[in-house]
Enzyme design. Structure first.
Site, PDB file in Angstrom:
ATOM      1  N   ILE B  22       0.823  -1.214   0.000  1.00 15.10           N
ATOM      2  CA  ILE B  22       0.000   0.000   0.000  1.00 15.10           C
ATOM      3  C   ILE B  22       0.855   1.262   0.000  1.00 15.10           C
ATOM      4  O   ILE B  22       0.712   2.120  -0.859  1.00 15.10           O
ATOM      5  CB  ILE B  22      -0.965   0.016   1.212  1.00 15.10           C
ATOM      6  CG1 ILE B  22      -1.957  -1.156   1.127  1.00 15.10           C
ATOM      7  CG2 ILE B  22      -1.733   1.341   1.258  1.00 15.10           C
ATOM      8  CD1 ILE B  22      -2.828  -1.322   2.354  1.00 15.10           C
ATOM      9  N   SER B  23       1.727   1.396   0.960  1.00 18.59           N
ATOM     10  CA  SER B  23       2.500   2.642   1.041  1.00 18.59           C
ATOM     11  C   SER B  23       3.737   2.444   1.892  1.00 18.59           C
ATOM     12  O   SER B  23       3.867   1.456   2.614  1.00 18.59           O
ATOM     13  CB  SER B  23       1.642   3.759   1.649  1.00 18.59           C
ATOM     14  OG  SER B  23       1.316   3.420   2.982  1.00 18.59           O
ATOM     15  N   THR B  26       8.401   6.983   6.636  1.00 17.95           N
ATOM     16  CA  THR B  26       9.613   6.959   7.448  1.00 17.95           C
ATOM     17  C   THR B  26       9.590   5.812   8.445  1.00 17.95           C
ATOM     18  O   THR B  26      10.621   5.307   8.851  1.00 17.95           O
ATOM     19  CB  THR B  26       9.738   8.270   8.231  1.00 17.95           C
ATOM     20  OG1 THR B  26       8.541   8.453   8.966  1.00 17.95           O
ATOM     21  CG2 THR B  26       9.937   9.438   7.293  1.00 17.95           C
ATOM     22  N   TYR B  27       8.386   5.397   8.850  1.00 18.51           N
ATOM     23  CA  TYR B  27       8.238   4.359   9.865  1.00 18.51           C
ATOM     24  C   TYR B  27       8.484   2.964   9.318  1.00 18.51           C
ATOM     25  O   TYR B  27       8.842   2.053  10.020  1.00 18.51           O
ATOM     26  CB  TYR B  27       6.807   4.417  10.432  1.00 18.51           C
ATOM     27  CG  TYR B  27       5.782   4.311   9.332  1.00 18.51           C
ATOM     28  CD1 TYR B  27       5.382   3.060   8.859  1.00 18.51           C
ATOM     29  CD2 TYR B  27       5.259   5.438   8.710  1.00 18.51           C
ATOM     30  CE1 TYR B  27       4.489   2.941   7.813  1.00 18.51           C
ATOM     31  CE2 TYR B  27       4.370   5.341   7.665  1.00 18.51           C
ATOM     32  CZ  TYR B  27       3.985   4.084   7.225  1.00 18.51           C
ATOM     33  OH  TYR B  27       3.125   3.980   6.174  1.00 18.51           O
ATOM     34  N   GLY B  28       8.215   2.784   7.986  1.00 14.88           N
ATOM     35  CA  GLY B  28       8.280   1.453   7.403  1.00 14.88           C
ATOM     36  C   GLY B  28       7.305   1.329   6.255  1.00 14.88           C
ATOM     37  O   GLY B  28       7.128   2.290   5.496  1.00 14.88           O
ATOM     38  N   VAL B  30       3.431  -0.385   4.595  1.00 18.27           N
ATOM     39  CA  VAL B  30       2.111  -0.944   4.882  1.00 18.27           C
ATOM     40  C   VAL B  30       1.695  -1.872   3.750  1.00 18.27           C
ATOM     41  O   VAL B  30       1.821  -1.529   2.571  1.00 18.27           O
ATOM     42  CB  VAL B  30       1.046   0.167   5.070  1.00 18.27           C
ATOM     43  CG1 VAL B  30      -0.307  -0.452   5.403  1.00 18.27           C
ATOM     44  CG2 VAL B  30       1.461   1.131   6.175  1.00 18.27           C
ATOM     45  N   ASP B 148      -1.474  14.485  15.109  1.00 16.58           N
ATOM     46  CA  ASP B 148      -1.125  14.470  13.689  1.00 16.58           C
ATOM     47  C   ASP B 148      -2.353  14.228  12.818  1.00 16.58           C
ATOM     48  O   ASP B 148      -2.312  13.454  11.871  1.00 16.58           O
ATOM     49  CB  ASP B 148      -0.052  13.406  13.429  1.00 16.58           C
ATOM     50  CG  ASP B 148       0.609  13.563  12.057  1.00 16.58           C
ATOM     51  OD1 ASP B 148       0.596  14.688  11.516  1.00 16.58           O
ATOM     52  OD2 ASP B 148       1.106  12.557  11.520  1.00 16.58           O
TER      53      ASP B 148
END
Lengths: 314, 401
Positions: B22-23, B26-28, B30, B148
């Site tokens: 999916i996407s 910065t976190y990782g 999906v 956020d």
């Protein structure tokens, strides 16, 4: 959830009955019967005192607040309901629990600093390899199913103390009792507000000699006085109120008799589970009794035996 | 294997079949997935990027924001907050398994601008806002600040249920050990950042989330961000600069805040920068249209029929959300009781698509990287969500098509 204890994971997944908790531990020991027999360990409370002293050393070096130490102690207790202690390096578990608790209590410490300080204290048990701590963190979070938010009794104490017009000494004493309850199974048995009420009750009504209780590290480092003052009192506490009241005369704070009366009335009218409060006070008192037998050296030796024999420090 | 080596008891691959990517952020990354065990639901699996030393993945300690998200999501349970199914820790990686949502507000807004601009139906906007505020009330009641909120983080299921997502920056706000300011110096994508944060406030409150809701409301009406400023970068000393451009965008529409209307203004750390900004405006003789002017123009451009327009109640709610003084800004509870909602409560549907005939495209799922176990393949970076470690970077905006 965080704002409501009754829907929190702490209430839903981490509160046990006494027999329930005993059964969990019995099963855990049964799975490793040979190991358990080969490496005897002291009373769980004595072990908890030892752990607290150890974790306190690290906390002091890193200047970590009591609240994070408390959370770490709950993590350790939860973890050891899932994993047999003799399968672990307790020092690594302690350090990891504190490292994780600091993140959750919003006072994070860098992993390298934590490991470096831990190695200064326990050079024989903590590897300089930070990935060991990182791996242990996975272990801890996984066993706790990521349920890391801990509701603590301190908040209830801070909310309630003014309603009972507690003196600073009484607040400090109740605070110390809360610190000490982490050395028992109470965090796994009762909701934090029940524990806070028990601590207030001990501080205000029974009011033991306060000597040395809130000493340097805020914990009952010399619990003898409190134990002496409390021994035998809570069982039929109701009948003892008159006696307790008379002892209050001349103590600090405004109108102590009224204060005690107010607390008693408040408890009677509140929904707080009184049986639970009584049980908490008894557990605290018996902790102070057991404390008399505490021997740092014995705990250390018995832990070292299985850690070294099984190479768990590697 | 030494007894202390960590090994996961359950494996992601055994329980889920990844059907696409999916996407990434910065976190990782999906992934979209389905169950291997008869569960008919779809899932979104968020895989946190493992840390690497060279080519070898190492345990380096889990980031504080991942810890917060894991812990908070484990506690939360509300129809308007994205539901966490489970968390798996395996092979030095964290996998958070969420319920799948087919849409998000960014994608819905985008769809209404392509190929030509068509306003989002007023009833749909009302339903979206109502559900969003409902989820936010739940978070705030539970002492959780989201911090956020933006269209990309508001999910919408195929059934039109709005779900607040991405709690990577969320945190508890009662009795923090350190002030909220200390933990992470800058939060909230700049376009949705509340004025008190722009002015350097250290004691911010749930009101920051309500400002963001106001910005989202405006964006649903205008189909573009209302305050589209440019982020000033942190300098080499890591001091946080005054976000002049973003503040300017707000002042251009609302006019400058005054200490009469916002008594706390004078104690904001950036009060003097704000005064300088206001003085420049004054000397140029520029006169802001005011929010009412902006609103009327936007409603006119959108071409709402008078019978179905968000109307004056809509303006009243928007201006109460985009209130400078955080202590006067509506709370989530107050917003839900606003006449905008209560005047025709019976018509608010919990399916925001009810009565609309729009056919929103499904979430793009690419097949480039179906192997959840490899993290090295390049992916299309969709939206860079700020992380504690990356707060200095400006938020990236979705680039589609």
């Amino acid at each position: 959830m965080a704002g409501n204890f009754w829907t929190s994971t702490q209430h839903l997944h981490w509160q046990f009955s006494k027999p329930g908790l005993a059964e969990i531990r019995r099963k855990l020991e049964q799975e490793d019967r040979a190991l358990v027999q080969q490496y005897p360990l002291p009373d769980r409370r004595l072990l908890s005192i030892y752990f607290y002293h150890q974790i306190g050393k690290l906390g002091k070096r890193l200047t970590i607040r009591q609240q994070a130490l408390a959370t770490a102690q709950v993590y350790i207790r939860r973890f050891y309901t899932k994993v047999e202690i003799r399968r672990t390096n307790p020092y690594l578990v302690l350090v990891t629990a504190l490292y994780l608790a600091c993140k959750m209590e919003e006072c994070p410490q860098h992993i390298r600093l934590v490991v470096a300080e831990a190695r200064n204290i326990w050079p024989d048990f903590i590897s300089s390899d930070t990935s060991k701590l990182g791996e242990c963190e996975f272990f801890l979070i996984s066993e706790m199913r990521s349920q890391l938010i801990i509701h603590q009794p301190y908040r209830t104490l801070l909310t309630l103390h003014s309603s009972f017009s507690m003196t600073q000494d009484e607040i400090n004493l109740a605070w110390s009792v809360i610190n000490d309850h982490y050395l028992t199974d109470l965090p796994l048995l009762y909701p934090p507000h029940v524990i806070a009420v028990a601590a207030i009750f001990l501080a205000v009504v029974l009011k033991p000699a306060q000597a040395s209780l809130h000493g340097s590290n805020g914990s009952a480092a010399a619990p003898t006085s409190i134990a002496q003052a409390m021994t035998g009192t809570p069982n039929r506490y109701a009948q003892q109120f008159p006696a307790t009241n008379t002892q209050q005369i001349g103590s600090s704070g405004a109108a102590p008799q009224n204060k005690v009366q107010y607390l008693v009335n408040w408890l009677a009218e509140s929904d707080v589970d009184m049986e639970a409060v009584i049980d908490c006070t008894q557990e605290i008192i018996s902790l102070y009794e057991v404390w008399e037998q505490y021997n740092d050296k014995v705990c250390k030796e018995q832990i070292t035996r299985f850690v070294k024999a099984r190479g768990l420090d590697k | 294997m030494s007894p202390q080596t960590y090994a996961s008891k359950v494996r992601v691959q055994d329980r889920y079949k990844v059907v696409g990517f999916i996407s990434s952020g910065t976190y990782g990354r999906v992934y979209k997935a389905v169950s291997r065990h008869g569960d008919t639901r779809e899932f979104a699996i968020k895989k946190f990027k493992p840390d690497k030393e060279g080519e070898i993945i190492q345990y380096t300690g889990i980031s504080q924001s991942a810890c917060r998200e894991m812990a908070l999501c484990s506690e939360l349970s509300h129809p308007n907050v994205i539901h966490l199914v489970e968390i798996m820790l395996e092979e030095k990686c964290i996998f958070m398994v969420f319920e799948y949502a087919e849409h998000d507000l960014l994608q819905i807004i985008h769809h209404h601008t392509q190929p030509s601009r068509r306003a989002i139906p007023a009833q749909m906007i009302k339903s979206i806002l109502f559900q969003l505020l409902n989820g936010l009330l739940y978070l705030h009641t539970n002492w959780v600040l989201h911090r956020d909120l933006k269209p990309a983080n508001i999910m919408v299921t195929g059934e039109g249920v709005v779900k607040i997502g991405d709690l990577g920056l969320a945190r508890l706000f009662y009795k923090p050990l350190n002030s909220l300011y200390n933990g992470d110096k800058v939060v909230v994508t700049i376009w949705y950042r509340a004025p008190e944060l722009l002015l350097g406030s250290r004691h911010y409150t749930p009101a920051v989330d309500l400002w963001a809701v106001g910005c989202i409301f405006a964006e649903l009406l205008a189909l573009r961000p209302i305050f589209k400023g440019e982020e000033a970068k942190m300098d080499s000393k890591k001091t946080v600069p005054f976000q002049r451009n973003q503040m300017q965008k707000i002042v251009d529409i609302l006019g400058a805040p005054t200490k009469e209307k916002w008594p706390g203004l004078v104690s904001q750390p950036e009060y003097h920068s704000m005064q300088a900004l206001a003085a420049t405006m004054h000397s140029r003789g520029s006169k802001p249209p005011g929010l009412e002017g902006w609103y009327n123009q936007t409603i006119k451009n959108a071409g709402y029929h008078s019978s179905s327009s968000p109307g004056h109640e809509g303006f009243a709610l928007l201006s109460a959300l985009l209130e400078y003084d955080p202590s006067k800004r509506l709370t989530a509870r107050e917003a839900l009781q606003h006449p905008y909602f209560t005047s025709d409560m019976s018509r608010i549907s919990m399916n925001c698509f009810e009565g609309t005939r729009m056919d929103y495209p499904h979430r793009r799922v690419s097949q480039d990287d179906n192997d959840i176990r490899t993290a090295s393949l390049p992916g299309t970076k969709r939206s860079g969500l700020p992380d504690d470690s990356l707060i200095s970077q400006p938020a990236k905006r979705l680039k589609e098509g």
